[in-house]
Design a protein around this motif. Structure first.
Motif, short mmCIF file in Angstrom:
data_model
loop_
_atom_site.label_atom_id
_atom_site.label_comp_id
_atom_site.label_asym_id
_atom_site.label_seq_id
_atom_site.Cartn_x
_atom_site.Cartn_y
_atom_site.Cartn_z
N ILE A 1 -34.73 -15.34 29.02
CA ILE A 1 -33.36 -15.55 28.54
C ILE A 1 -32.67 -14.21 28.28
O ILE A 1 -31.53 -14.00 28.67
CB ILE A 1 -33.37 -16.42 27.25
CG1 ILE A 1 -33.81 -17.85 27.59
CG2 ILE A 1 -32.01 -16.42 26.58
CD1 ILE A 1 -34.13 -18.70 26.39
N GLN A 2 -33.40 -13.27 27.64
CA GLN A 2 -32.80 -11.97 27.33
C GLN A 2 -32.47 -11.20 28.60
O GLN A 2 -31.41 -10.55 28.68
CB GLN A 2 -33.75 -11.14 26.45
CG GLN A 2 -33.95 -11.70 25.07
CD GLN A 2 -35.12 -12.68 25.00
OE1 GLN A 2 -35.65 -13.12 26.02
NE2 GLN A 2 -35.51 -13.03 23.78
N ARG A 3 -33.36 -11.23 29.58
CA ARG A 3 -33.10 -10.51 30.84
C ARG A 3 -31.88 -11.08 31.56
O ARG A 3 -31.09 -10.34 32.15
CB ARG A 3 -34.32 -10.55 31.74
CG ARG A 3 -35.46 -9.68 31.22
CD ARG A 3 -36.71 -9.87 32.03
NE ARG A 3 -37.79 -9.01 31.54
CZ ARG A 3 -39.04 -9.12 31.92
NH1 ARG A 3 -39.40 -10.04 32.81
NH2 ARG A 3 -39.95 -8.30 31.43
N VAL A 4 -31.73 -12.39 31.54
CA VAL A 4 -30.58 -13.03 32.17
C VAL A 4 -29.30 -12.61 31.45
O VAL A 4 -28.29 -12.26 32.09
CB VAL A 4 -30.74 -14.57 32.19
CG1 VAL A 4 -29.44 -15.25 32.61
CG2 VAL A 4 -31.88 -14.98 33.12
N ILE A 5 -29.31 -12.61 30.12
CA ILE A 5 -28.13 -12.21 29.35
C ILE A 5 -27.75 -10.76 29.65
O ILE A 5 -26.58 -10.44 29.90
CB ILE A 5 -28.38 -12.40 27.83
CG1 ILE A 5 -28.49 -13.88 27.49
CG2 ILE A 5 -27.29 -11.72 27.01
CD1 ILE A 5 -29.02 -14.16 26.09
N ILE A 6 -28.73 -9.87 29.66
CA ILE A 6 -28.48 -8.44 29.90
C ILE A 6 -27.94 -8.23 31.31
O ILE A 6 -26.97 -7.50 31.52
CB ILE A 6 -29.76 -7.63 29.64
CG1 ILE A 6 -30.07 -7.64 28.13
CG2 ILE A 6 -29.62 -6.20 30.17
CD1 ILE A 6 -31.48 -7.21 27.77
N THR A 7 -28.54 -8.90 32.28
CA THR A 7 -28.09 -8.78 33.67
C THR A 7 -26.68 -9.33 33.82
O THR A 7 -25.83 -8.73 34.50
CB THR A 7 -29.06 -9.49 34.62
OG1 THR A 7 -30.37 -8.96 34.41
CG2 THR A 7 -28.66 -9.30 36.07
N ARG A 8 -26.40 -10.44 33.14
CA ARG A 8 -25.06 -11.03 33.22
C ARG A 8 -24.02 -10.04 32.69
O ARG A 8 -22.97 -9.85 33.30
CB ARG A 8 -24.98 -12.32 32.42
CG ARG A 8 -23.56 -12.89 32.40
CD ARG A 8 -23.52 -14.19 31.71
NE ARG A 8 -24.46 -15.04 32.43
CZ ARG A 8 -24.42 -16.35 32.43
NH1 ARG A 8 -23.52 -16.98 31.75
NH2 ARG A 8 -25.30 -17.05 33.11
N VAL A 9 -24.29 -9.38 31.57
CA VAL A 9 -23.36 -8.40 31.01
C VAL A 9 -23.08 -7.29 32.02
O VAL A 9 -21.93 -6.91 32.24
CB VAL A 9 -23.90 -7.83 29.68
CG1 VAL A 9 -23.18 -6.55 29.29
CG2 VAL A 9 -23.78 -8.85 28.57
N LEU A 10 -24.13 -6.78 32.65
CA LEU A 10 -23.96 -5.70 33.63
C LEU A 10 -23.07 -6.12 34.79
O LEU A 10 -22.20 -5.36 35.23
CB LEU A 10 -25.31 -5.24 34.16
CG LEU A 10 -26.14 -4.39 33.21
CD1 LEU A 10 -27.58 -4.30 33.71
CD2 LEU A 10 -25.54 -3.02 33.07
N PHE A 11 -23.30 -7.33 35.31
CA PHE A 11 -22.56 -7.75 36.49
C PHE A 11 -21.19 -8.34 36.15
O PHE A 11 -20.28 -8.28 36.97
CB PHE A 11 -23.40 -8.70 37.34
CG PHE A 11 -24.43 -7.97 38.15
CD1 PHE A 11 -24.14 -7.47 39.41
CD2 PHE A 11 -25.71 -7.74 37.64
CE1 PHE A 11 -25.08 -6.76 40.15
CE2 PHE A 11 -26.66 -7.03 38.38
CZ PHE A 11 -26.34 -6.55 39.62
#
Length: 141
Positions: free
Chosen positions: A26-36
């Motif tokens: 979940i955290q990796r998805v959130i962080i990746t979403r912010v970047l993109f």
């Protein structure tokens, strides 16, 4: 344009992470979403602040570790334009950067706009992975 270059949905982000052999927590998805979503050059501190803006509780260590993993696996590029800060760039295509030393702003320069005519001989056993050019700018006085 390939949706994987700019994943928008959670399913696209999960697919992007999985295709780079990253387990999509979940955290990796959130962080990746912010970047993109921002599609900008963000520092780890920027990402930490944005990830936690909605009262989420993602630790600083998780943000830093995830950004390192994303860079290691080729999902984003690390750009060291300032010795005190690493930027994370969701554009992994070959390109270069302008860096405004006064504002800290990093801006893309197309790969075709800079030509490197020669490089020194590489050390024995090394192979060229890439050339990154950072053009530092300062406002005129």
């Amino acid at each position: 344009m390939n949706a994987m270059l700019h994943p928008k949905s959670e399913a696209e982000i999960v697919e992007l992470l999985s295709s780079h052999d990253i387990y999509p927590t979940i955290q990796r998805v959130i962080i990746t979403r912010v970047l993109f979503e921002k599609c900008a050059h963000l520092s780890a501190e920027d990402v930490f602040r944005l990830v936690n803006a909605d009262n989420r509780h993602v630790s600083k260590a998780t943000v830093y570790n995830t950004l390192g993993l994303l860079a290691e696996k080729g999902v984003v590029r690390e750009v060291i334009a300032d010795p005190t800060r690493i930027f994370y760039d969701p554009n992994t295509q070959p390109h270069h950067h302008f860096f405004d030393v006064a504002t800290g702003q990093l801006t893309d320069i197309g790969a075709d706009q800079i030509h490197v005519s020669s490089l020194p001989p590489l050390p024995p056993g090394a192979r060229l992975e890439g050339v990154d050019v950072i053009v530092r700018l300062r406002p005129e006085k």
